[in-house]
Design an enzyme around this catalytic site. Structure first.
Site, mmCIF file in Angstrom:
data_model
loop_
_atom_site.group_PDB
_atom_site.id
_atom_site.type_symbol
_atom_site.label_atom_id
_atom_site.label_comp_id
_atom_site.label_asym_id
_atom_site.label_seq_id
_atom_site.Cartn_x
_atom_site.Cartn_y
_atom_site.Cartn_z
ATOM 1 N N HIS A 16 24.748 35.747 -3.406
ATOM 2 C CA HIS A 16 25.612 36.927 -3.397
ATOM 3 C C HIS A 16 25.379 37.861 -2.212
ATOM 4 O O HIS A 16 25.483 39.081 -2.340
ATOM 5 C CB HIS A 16 25.417 37.699 -4.697
ATOM 6 C CG HIS A 16 26.052 37.051 -5.895
ATOM 7 N ND1 HIS A 16 25.500 35.960 -6.527
ATOM 8 C CD2 HIS A 16 27.188 37.348 -6.564
ATOM 9 C CE1 HIS A 16 26.265 35.612 -7.544
ATOM 10 N NE2 HIS A 16 27.302 36.447 -7.592
ATOM 11 N N SER A 72 28.944 31.953 -8.089
ATOM 12 C CA SER A 72 28.784 32.939 -9.146
ATOM 13 C C SER A 72 29.328 32.362 -10.456
ATOM 14 O O SER A 72 28.885 31.300 -10.895
ATOM 15 C CB SER A 72 29.467 34.243 -8.745
ATOM 16 O OG SER A 72 29.127 35.293 -9.628
ATOM 17 N N GLU A 76 20.381 30.573 -7.822
ATOM 18 C CA GLU A 76 20.528 31.908 -7.244
ATOM 19 C C GLU A 76 20.851 32.878 -8.373
ATOM 20 O O GLU A 76 21.262 32.467 -9.465
ATOM 21 C CB GLU A 76 21.610 31.941 -6.157
ATOM 22 C CG GLU A 76 23.014 31.666 -6.628
ATOM 23 C CD GLU A 76 23.775 32.908 -7.067
ATOM 24 O OE1 GLU A 76 23.361 34.039 -6.730
ATOM 25 O OE2 GLU A 76 24.779 32.755 -7.778
#
Length: 311
Positions: free
Chosen positions: A276, A113, A208
Site C-alpha cells: 500500500h 488489497s 503485505e
C-alpha cells in the site's frame, strides 16, 4: 492447485475493463485511470455500475459489482480487467463466482488489497493474475513511476526479474513454487474456501498489510501456522507493512513475522516493494517462481514466457 496458465498478453488497441469490485471510487479517478490506459495504447471500458454507491462505502450492491466483473469476464473483446481500488467486499464473491467461470475466460486481472480475494480465486481456477497498481493509483500519478511502467510492460509481455538489496531480517536460501498471497487480513479468512490459494502442496507466500496493529498481525500469522500453511511454504516474501501499530515488544512487523518463520528452514525475503505504498511492484500470482536470497540480496524470477527485463 490446478496447473496454472498465463492469459494472453495485450496488444495495442486491446480493450481493458475498469471495474470496482469493492469500495467506491470517484468518477474523476476512474476517468484518470482511463486516460492512462489510452496513453498506453489500450481502449478503456468502464463497468456499467462503476460510480454507484451502496451502504456508504461500497461501489454498488454485491449484485451490481459482480455483474460488472462477470460482464468483463464474458466479453471476448475485453483482454484484461483493471480494478479501480480495494477496500472491502470481494469476499461476497467466493461462493457466487464459480471457478469454472474464471477458468473459462482467462484474462489478466489486476489489483491488490481486497482484490487479493479475486487473485486467490483465479489461482484456484488455474489462471494467473497480477498483484499490482489499480486504477485509483494510476490516476493519481498519471501512470508515471516505476510500478506503473512495470505493470504496463507486464501486460504487454515484458516479464520482470526482480533484484533487491540485502535486508537484516532476510534468510538465505533458494526455493521454487507457485507464488500466492497478498494482503494478510484478506487472505487468511479465506483458508479452507475455494479462494484459498495457499492450499497447494508447495507455495511461495507473499504477505503485505496496512493499518493493523501487531496483535492482529500476530493472530493472523498464528492462524496460518495452525492451519499448516507454513509447512507448505518453500519460501516467504514480506512486502510493505504500512501504518501498522507497533506493540507486543517487536521492533517491526517483519520482526514479528520472522520470529515465527525461524522454525522453518526456508528462505525469507524482507522489504519487497509491494503493498500500500507508492512503490508497488507487480507480482504474478499463481506463477511458478524462484526466490533466491543471499547475503548480497534477493532475486525473484517468474517462470513465464515473455520478454525479460531486470528490475
Amino acid at each position: 492447485m490446478k496447473r496454472i496458465i498465463a492469459p494472453p498478453f495485450l496488444a495495442p488497441g486491446d480493450r481493458v475493463a475498469l471495474v470496482s469490485p469493492s469500495y467506491h471510487v470517484p468518477m474523476q479517478a476512474v476517468e484518470g485511470a482511463a486516460a492512462v490506459l489510452r496513453g498506453w495504447g489500450f481502449e478503456p471500458v468502464v463497468g456499467a455500475h462503476v460510480g454507484r454507491r451502496w451502504r456508504g462505502s461500497y461501489a454498488g450492491s454485491p449484485e451490481e459489482r459482480l455483474a460488472d466483473l462477470r460482464a468483463a469476464l464474458e466479453d471476448p473483446s475485453i483482454k484484461a480487467i483493471l480494478c479501480n481500488r480495494g477496500g472491502y467486499g470481494t469476499i461476497r464473491f467466493v461462493d457466487t463466482l464459480p471457478p469454472e467461470e474464471l477458468a473459462a475466460h482467462p484474462k489478466w486481472l489486476v489489483g491488490f488489497s481486497d482484490i487479493t480475494t479475486l487473485c486467490g480465486m483465479e489461482a484456484r481456477a488455474g489462471v494467473m493474475s497480477i498483484h499490482g497498481p489499480m486504477g485509483k493509483f494510476l490516476a493519481k500519478d498519471r501512470g508515471a513511476g516505476k510500478s506503473a511502467e512495470l505493470l504496463r510492460g507486464l501486460l504487454t509481455g515484458t516479464v520482470p526479474e526482480y533484484a533487491l538489496p540485502p535486508h537484516p531480517l532476510s534468510r538465505p536460501g533458494v526455493a521454487t513454487a507457485p507464488l500466492v498471497g497478498g494482503n494478510l487480513s484478506t487472505f487468511v479468512p479465506l483458508l479452507g474456501t475455494r479462494a484459498d490459494a495457499t492450499a497447494g502442496r508447495e507455495i511461495l507466500l507473499f504477505i503485505e498489510e496496512i493499518e493493523e496493529d501487531f496483535r492482529h498481525i500476530d493472530r493472523l500469522i498464528n492462524t496460518l501456522r495452525l492451519h499448516g500453511v507454513f509447512d507448505r511454504c518453500r519460501g516467504v516474501i514480506l512486502g510493505q507493512f504500512t501504518g501498522c501499530e507497533a506493540n507486543l515488544g517487536y521492533d517491526s512487523a517483519e520482526d514479528l513475522v520472522c520470529s515465527y518463520l525461524s522454525d522453518y528452514d526456508i528462505p525469507v525475503c524482507c522489504g519487497f516493494p509491494a503493498g500500500h505504498e507508492a512503490e508497488n511492484w507487480p507480482l504474478l500470482i499463481g506463477a511458478r517462481s524462484t526466490l533466491a536470497v543471499t547475503e548480497a540480496g534477493a532475486t525473484l524470477t517468474f517462470h513465464v514466457r515473455g520478454r525479460r527485463t531486470r528490475a
